[in-house]
Design an enzyme around this catalytic site. Structure first.
Site, short mmCIF file in Angstrom:
data_model
loop_
_atom_site.label_atom_id
_atom_site.label_comp_id
_atom_site.label_asym_id
_atom_site.label_seq_id
_atom_site.Cartn_x
_atom_site.Cartn_y
_atom_site.Cartn_z
N LYS A 13 -6.23 -17.14 1.22
CA LYS A 13 -7.42 -17.60 1.94
C LYS A 13 -7.17 -17.67 3.45
O LYS A 13 -7.95 -17.16 4.25
CB LYS A 13 -7.86 -18.99 1.43
N ARG A 88 -13.38 -28.29 -2.66
CA ARG A 88 -12.34 -28.23 -3.68
C ARG A 88 -12.74 -29.01 -4.93
O ARG A 88 -11.98 -29.03 -5.90
CB ARG A 88 -11.06 -28.84 -3.13
N ARG A 127 6.25 -18.59 2.18
CA ARG A 127 5.27 -18.68 3.28
C ARG A 127 5.85 -19.39 4.50
O ARG A 127 6.51 -20.41 4.38
CB ARG A 127 4.03 -19.44 2.79
N ARG A 161 5.70 -25.40 5.68
CA ARG A 161 5.00 -26.63 5.34
C ARG A 161 5.83 -27.50 4.40
O ARG A 161 6.49 -26.98 3.50
CB ARG A 161 3.67 -26.28 4.67
N ARG A 172 -0.13 -28.60 -7.22
CA ARG A 172 -1.30 -28.07 -6.51
C ARG A 172 -2.05 -27.05 -7.36
O ARG A 172 -3.28 -27.00 -7.33
CB ARG A 172 -0.86 -27.47 -5.17
P1 ADP Z 1 -3.44 -24.18 0.38
O1 ADP Z 1 -4.11 -23.26 1.39
O2 ADP Z 1 -2.01 -23.87 0.21
O3 ADP Z 1 -4.19 -24.28 -0.90
P2 ADP Z 1 -4.39 -26.29 2.10
O4 ADP Z 1 -3.72 -26.07 3.41
O5 ADP Z 1 -5.78 -25.81 1.94
O6 ADP Z 1 -3.46 -25.66 0.98
O7 ADP Z 1 -4.36 -27.83 1.72
C1 ADP Z 1 -3.17 -28.59 1.80
C2 ADP Z 1 -3.43 -29.97 1.16
O8 ADP Z 1 -4.44 -30.66 1.91
C3 ADP Z 1 -3.94 -29.94 -0.26
O9 ADP Z 1 -2.88 -29.84 -1.22
C4 ADP Z 1 -4.66 -31.30 -0.34
O10 ADP Z 1 -3.74 -32.37 -0.47
C5 ADP Z 1 -5.28 -31.41 1.04
N1 ADP Z 1 -6.65 -30.84 1.11
C6 ADP Z 1 -7.06 -29.76 1.83
N2 ADP Z 1 -8.37 -29.52 1.66
C7 ADP Z 1 -8.81 -30.47 0.79
C8 ADP Z 1 -10.07 -30.77 0.18
N3 ADP Z 1 -11.16 -30.01 0.43
N4 ADP Z 1 -10.14 -31.82 -0.67
C9 ADP Z 1 -9.07 -32.59 -0.92
N5 ADP Z 1 -7.85 -32.38 -0.40
C10 ADP Z 1 -7.71 -31.33 0.45
P1 ADP Z 2 -3.74 -19.73 0.95
O1 ADP Z 2 -4.34 -20.03 2.31
O2 ADP Z 2 -4.76 -19.24 -0.03
O3 ADP Z 2 -2.94 -20.87 0.40
P2 ADP Z 2 -2.04 -17.84 2.42
O4 ADP Z 2 -3.04 -16.98 3.09
O5 ADP Z 2 -1.32 -18.85 3.25
O6 ADP Z 2 -2.71 -18.54 1.12
O7 ADP Z 2 -0.97 -16.88 1.71
C1 ADP Z 2 0.19 -17.41 1.06
C2 ADP Z 2 1.40 -16.53 1.37
O8 ADP Z 2 1.25 -15.27 0.70
C3 ADP Z 2 1.58 -16.21 2.85
O9 ADP Z 2 2.98 -16.22 3.13
C4 ADP Z 2 0.98 -14.81 3.01
O10 ADP Z 2 1.67 -14.05 4.02
C5 ADP Z 2 1.21 -14.19 1.63
N1 ADP Z 2 0.09 -13.33 1.19
C6 ADP Z 2 -1.23 -13.51 1.43
N2 ADP Z 2 -1.98 -12.54 0.85
C7 ADP Z 2 -1.09 -11.72 0.22
C8 ADP Z 2 -1.24 -10.51 -0.56
N3 ADP Z 2 -2.44 -9.98 -0.80
N4 ADP Z 2 -0.10 -9.95 -1.04
C9 ADP Z 2 1.11 -10.49 -0.80
N5 ADP Z 2 1.32 -11.62 -0.07
C10 ADP Z 2 0.23 -12.22 0.43
#
Ligand code: ADP
Ligand code: ADP
Ligand code: ZN
Length: 216
Positions: A13, A88, A127, A161, A172
């Site tokens: 994302k 979420r 990541r 992170r 998660r």
């Molecule tokens: P990822 O992209 O790896 O899924 P995020 O950066 O979006 O993780 O979120 C990191 C953490 O922040 C989540 O595990 C949760 O604890 C919190 N968080 C983010 N967005 C939300 C939301 N919309 N509702 C509740 N918790 C959230």
């Molecule tokens: P999210 O925001 O959904 O948690 P990220 O965009 O941070 O996910 O992606 C998670 C990790 O996977 C990052 O290190 C990113 O560089 C890698 N990644 C993202 N998309 C792809 C893909 N299509 N194939 C392989 N690796 C990916």
């Protein structure tokens, strides 16, 4: 245009939103980034959220709903936005619908990045991002062109992170399946859901998302 990107942690994302904000002139709104900024500043919200995020659980709906309600009224959101990490839960999705309809607005598209959850642990464990500009990278799948130099800004400093540990990733992913996956039928029923194969290479995913946005 108002778009939501849906998918479990690691689905891509943030990676895709960073690219689409450039190509499609949309503001990238990441609730994870907003919450990490609150934690870093030591605010009241940050203090409440810190331990919850470290455990990989969801921060209470009320906190996120008021944060987004405020954020989408900021000037940069007027040109359209890409939501990454919100909603979420169904309660958050209902609140988002209400805040948009109060402004006679609506979501144009919700795009699900369809991935294999088992592959997400490797994605998240590898990541990291640029400490200066936030550009995202991966140990295997998305290395900088020059080793240890950010492609976007030339910085040599990178960060990982605190919650990107395999144990926390499992929690998660469970939170996603239990609390966020119910949004898929919610949005499908409203006729706004599109699916994109998130297991494809990063550039291909960007191309497919771009086509959906162009048609929206
Ligand atoms: P990822 O992209 O790896 O899924 P995020 O950066 O979006 O993780 O979120 C990191 C953490 O922040 C989540 O595990 C949760 O604890 C919190 N968080 C983010 N967005 C939300 C939301 N919309 N509702 C509740 N918790 C959230
Ligand atoms: P999210 O925001 O959904 O948690 P990220 O965009 O941070 O996910 O992606 C998670 C990790 O996977 C990052 O290190 C990113 O560089 C890698 N990644 C993202 N998309 C792809 C893909 N299509 N194939 C392989 N690796 C990916
Ligand atoms: Zn950088």
């Amino acid at each position: 245009m108002k778009v939501v990107l849906l998918g479990p942690p690691g689905a891509g994302k943030g990676t895709q939103a960073q690219r689409l904000q450039e190509t499609h002139g949309l503001t990238h709104l990441s609730t994870g980034d907003m919450l990490r900024a609150e934690v870093a500043s030591g605010s009241k919200i940050g203090k409440e959220a810190k331990s919850i995020m470290e455990r990989g659980e969801l921060v209470p709906d009320a906190v996120l709903i008021s944060m987004i309600a405020h954020r989408i009224t900021q000037p940069d959101a007027a040109k359209g936005f890409l939501l990454d990490g919100f909603p979420r839960t169904v309660a958050q999705a209902e609140a988002l619908d209400r805040m948009l309809s109060e402004r006679t607005q609506k979501l144009d598209r919700v795009i699900q990045l369809v991935v294999d959850n088992d592959a997400m642990v490797d994605r998240i464990s590898g990541r990291y991002s640029c400490a200066k500009c936030g550009a995202g990278y991966h140990d295997t799948f998305r290395k900088p062109k020059k080793p240890d130099v950010c492609d976007a800004c030339g910085s040599h400093e990178f960060v990982r992170r605190a919650d990107d540990k395999p144990e926390t990733v499992r929690t998660r992913l469970e939170a996603y399946d239990r609390q966020t996956a119910p949004l898929l039928p919610y949005y499908k029923g409203r006729g706004v859901l599109s699916e994109v194969d998130g297991m494809a290479p990063i550039d291909q995913v960007t191309t497919r998302l771009g086509k959906i946005l162009d048609a929206a």
